[in-house]
Structures are given as structure tokens and as C-alpha cells.
Motif scaffolding. Structure first.
Motif: not given
Length: 469
Positions: A122-134, A307-311, A426-434
């Protein structure tokens, strides 16, 4: 025969051929069938004057013609069902997959998948999923009240519902499965005119229905004491190093001893953050995968991180030990992933799957295995494991998507590869906005000892320096 008299002449007085009549007791044998005359012949016979019958003669004229028996019609044998279950080829609906006849005519059900797994692909036609909580206007969606929150319900049956079954009417009125309503009726939670009734009772206009839904059982996760390897924490979130073998949240076959239980013991405020049974969980790692994982401590932080992970605003880097050596030093795997057609718990590369992209870079290769760094641009289920198998380099130790390629390697290195108990990922590194300050936060989990020991035991060389690319 003497009693038959002289034979009749072959032609009549008018010159037309005379049709001979068979003996009254003549028996039709094989190869004899009635004559079907054409229209002209029938009209000619009808215009011909009738011959006088002899006393004691037989009945009416019966024409016969000697001819070969027509070939027998082929037997209508039942059509043999095609084996192999090939859903991509046009064929009649298979018995195990078809819907009831009354539902097959409705077009909105055309995309319902077999096995009642309606959530797949289940996904949108553009292949991206809906952002949760919005929603479209950016507001947080209002929580719909649970049925148990509304308390007892009562209503009167109108004339349009007269004659309907008791259970069907209640199920349609409350938009619930009929088997669930039947349990309520048998348990006395749904009554008709104040008394218990059978589910098949026919309703009449003016009947009163009283329904008391049972209290909803909350999927509470109770805190359990345990050690957590923290990489970073503040008032909004916590970043930790998940060990291999630890399940992230409760699920099928696992009700205790998960990371969610450990988080609640350290951060009690996470009880109301996130979904039911997943306090503070923003994303997940497979049970056999080790590495960086982020948990939110407040509802606001959870919404913004989700939202950051989904986007696709989060950088994710993994390290993996795979069989073989890739032909190129780096590349990009762009192959859609979807649910396997027959093994429904597995994922596979399929044309109608959801878009998935994985970048890879070979760090080192020796003794039939390679250390590969992977960059995830999407976050599909089992994406790395499926993509590595797709390019012919499955993970070492993967019980689902892996292969026993250790059998073709030299005998001294077979035992370490065969006995490795988990996928070498192994999930080595992760970078995201606080989520609170907006500052870029980079977290790195050290490579676990079991991966280092496996590399050294197979290649007979020290662990590769992963600090520089």
C-alpha cells in the motif's frame, strides 16, 4: 416369403420411383437410421396420392436408409487444472483465492489481496508513503474515539431494517465483524428488547437494541530492568547501541524482554509516546541486526523524528560481511521490493514492489568474503538483505535470504562461516536533525566483537580500518 405376395413394381403409374415399405415386424439393426428428407422431397411425398393398404398391413410409412454409423461425439472430460499456481497468467480464479460471489462484483474490492493481507504494497502513486501524524493542512489528525469509550449504546430498529437478523443488523450498525457481535450476543452484551436473544432472531420495526461493548484491553508494556548501551541522550530523545539478538518491541511470539521494556524502565515518560506497544520507538532494526537506534522521549520529538525517517531526511550507513567479492568497487542497487508471492513472511525484488535504493562500497575482500559499506536511501523491510541477495552477494549468517556458500570455500574457513549465529549486519552510523534544536546530530555505534572476530578468523588478517573511506 410366400405369404407376402408378388413384389410391388419399382415405378408407379406416374413414372416416379415407388418407395418400398418394410415388413411390419422388421427389426432395425446396427447401421440403420431414420431418413431425414429435404424440404422438396417432403413436399413431393405429401402431393403423391396415398397407396391403398393391404388388409392386415402395417402402420404408416417409415423410411430407412442404410448408412454408416455417425462418429461418436467426444466425451466431455473435466478440464485439468493447471499446476504450479502461476498468478501472473490469465486463468480461472483458484478456489483458495477467490472471494465470495456477492463480493466479486464490487470494483472497490479488486485490489484486496489474498490471505486478508490488505496492508501489503500500500503506497501512493509516486512510490512514497504518507508522512505519519500530518494531514494535508499540516494539522495533527484527531483521534477517533474507540467503541468502548462511548459506553452503552441503544437504538430502535426502523422499518427499513425489519426482517434482518439480529447479529447482522448490530454488525452493520456498529461497523464491526459479525463473529465479534455474535460473541457479544452469546455473552449477554447485546440484548433485544431487554432480554437475551439468538443471533438469528428476525427483527421487527420498533424493536429496541441495547449494546454494552466490552472494555478495550490496553496493550501495556511493563517496565523491565536491564542494561542499555547509550550513545547520546537528552530531554527529547535517546540514541543507543542495540545488541544483536534483542527484539525492538513486542510482537508475534515475543511479549517480554524487548527493547521497549528496557526503555520504559529507564524512561517512564515514554509510556504515552508512540503507538500502542511501541513506547518511544521511531524506527526499528531486525532482531539479528546490531547498531544505532533512536527513541523519542516526548510526543513532539516522536512526531518530528517519524516525519524525518518517512521523508528520507536521515542518513543511514551499515556495515555487512557478504559472500564473494563485488565486481566493481561501488554501485547503486535500484530494485523495487515487495512481498514474496508464496512465502508471505519474506520480501523479494519484484516489478510491482515499492521503490528501494541501496548504495554500496566495498571496504575490503579476502578469502571468499567481503566487507561492504551500505547507504540506505529508502527504508523497506529487509531491504539490505534482499538487495544483497539480488546482486548475488548474500549476507553471511542470514537464515532467510542467505546461502550456504561456505561449503565451496576452503575447509579451514568453513566452520566460522557455518556457525555464525546471525546476519552479519551492523547499523553503523546515523545522521539526522535534532527534533528540538534542528542541529545536525551524528551518531556512530562501534563494530561489535563478533563481526571483528569473524573477519579475522576467515581472512587471517586484522580488522579493516573503517575510520577513512
Amino acid at each position: 416369403m410366400a405369404d407376402r405376395g408378388p413384389p410391388a413394381p419399382a415405378y408407379g403409374a406416374d413414372g416416379h420411383p415407388r418407395l418400398l415399405q418394410s415388413h411390419p415386424r422388421a427389426q432395425h439393426r446396427r447401421g440403420v437410421r431414420p431418413v431425414r428428407r429435404t424440404g422438396d422431397e417432403r413436399r413431393e411425398l405429401a402431393a403423391h396420392p396415398a397407396r391403398p393398404r393391404r388388409p392386415g398391413g402395417g402402420g404408416g410409412l417409415f423410411l430407412v436408409r442404410f448408412a454408416a454409423r455417425p462418429p461418436a461425439a467426444p466425451l466431455a472430460l473435466p478440464r485439468r487444472r493447471r499446476r504450479g499456481r502461476q498468478p501472473h497468467r490469465p486463468h480461472v480464479l483458484r478456489r483458495g483465492d477467490r472471494l465470495p460471489r456477492r463480493l466479486r462484483r464490487h470494483l472497490p474490492l479488486a485490489l484486496v489481496q489474498r490471505g486478508r493481507q490488505r496492508h501489503l504494497d500500500r503506497h501512493r502513486p509516486d512510490g512514497d508513503r504518507q508522512l505519519p501524524g500530518a494531514q494535508e493542512d499540516g494539522r495533527h489528525p484527531r483521534r477517533e474515539p474507540e467503541l468502548s469509550d462511548t459506553g452503552p449504546l441503544s437504538w430502535t430498529v426502523d422499518a427499513a431494517a425489519a426482517g434482518a437478523r439480529f447479529d447482522r443488523h448490530v454488525a452493520a450498525h456498529l461497523d464491526l465483524p459479525r463473529n465479534q457481535v455474535q460473541k457479544w450476543i452469546h455473552g449477554g452484551l447485546a440484548r433485544l428488547n431487554g432480554v437475551a436473544a439468538r443471533p438469528s432472531t428476525a427483527l421487527a420495526a420498533g424493536d429496541r437494541i441495547d449494546c454494552t461493548p466490552p472494555e478495550r484491553r490496553e496493550e501495556r508494556v511493563r517496565p523491565e530492568a536491564g542494561d542499555l548501551a547509550l550513545l547520546y541522550e537528552d530531554d527529547d530523545l535517546a540514541v543507543l547501541d542495540k545488541p544483536a539478538g534483542l527484539t525492538v518491541h513486542p510482537g508475534a511470539g515475543r511479549t517480554t524482554g524487548t527493547l521497549a521494556h528496557l526503555l520504559l524502565a529507564r524512561y517512564p515518560e515514554m509510556a504515552g509516546v508512540g503507538g500502542a506497544g511501541r513506547p518511544g520507538i521511531v524506527h526499528r532494526l531486525d532482531q539479528g541486526t546490531s547498531g544505532v537506534l533512536v527513541a523519542a522521549r516526548t510526543p513532539t520529538a516522536h512526531t518530528r523524528l517519524a516525519r524525518a525517517f518517512a521523508g528520507r531526511e536521515v542518513e543511514k550507513h551499515y556495515l555487512a560481511l557478504v559472500y564473494g567479492e563485488p565486481s566493481r568497487p561501488e554501485g547503486l542497487i535500484d530494485a523495487p521490493i515487495g512481498r514474496h508471492a508464496t512465502r508471505r513472511k519474506e520480501m523479494t525484488v519484484r516489478p510491482d514492489g515499492r521503490p528501494a535504493r541501496t548504495g554500496w562500497h566495498t571496504r575490503a575482500a579476502a578469502a571468499g568474503i567481503a566487507l561492504v559499506e551500505l547507504d540506505l536511501f529508502t527504508g523497506r523491510t529487509h531491504q539490505i538483505r534482499v538487495h544483497l541477495k539480488h546482486i548475488g552477494h548474500p549476507l553471511v549468517g542470514d537464515p532467510v535470504y542467505g546461502e550456504a556458500r561456505w561449503k565451496s570455500l576452503p575447509r579451514p574457513v568453513q566452520a566460522p562461516l557455518r556457525d555464525f549465529p546471525r546476519p552479519a549486519l551492523h547499523a553503523w552510523k546515523l545522521a539526522f536533525r535534532h527534533p528540538g534544536t534542528g542541529a545536525l546530530l551524528r551518531c556512530e555505534a562501534p563494530v561489535p566483537a563478533d563481526l571483528r572476530e569473524l573477519w579475522e578468523a576467515v581472512t587471517r588478517t586484522p580488522w579493516v580500518n573503517t575510520d577513512s573511506r
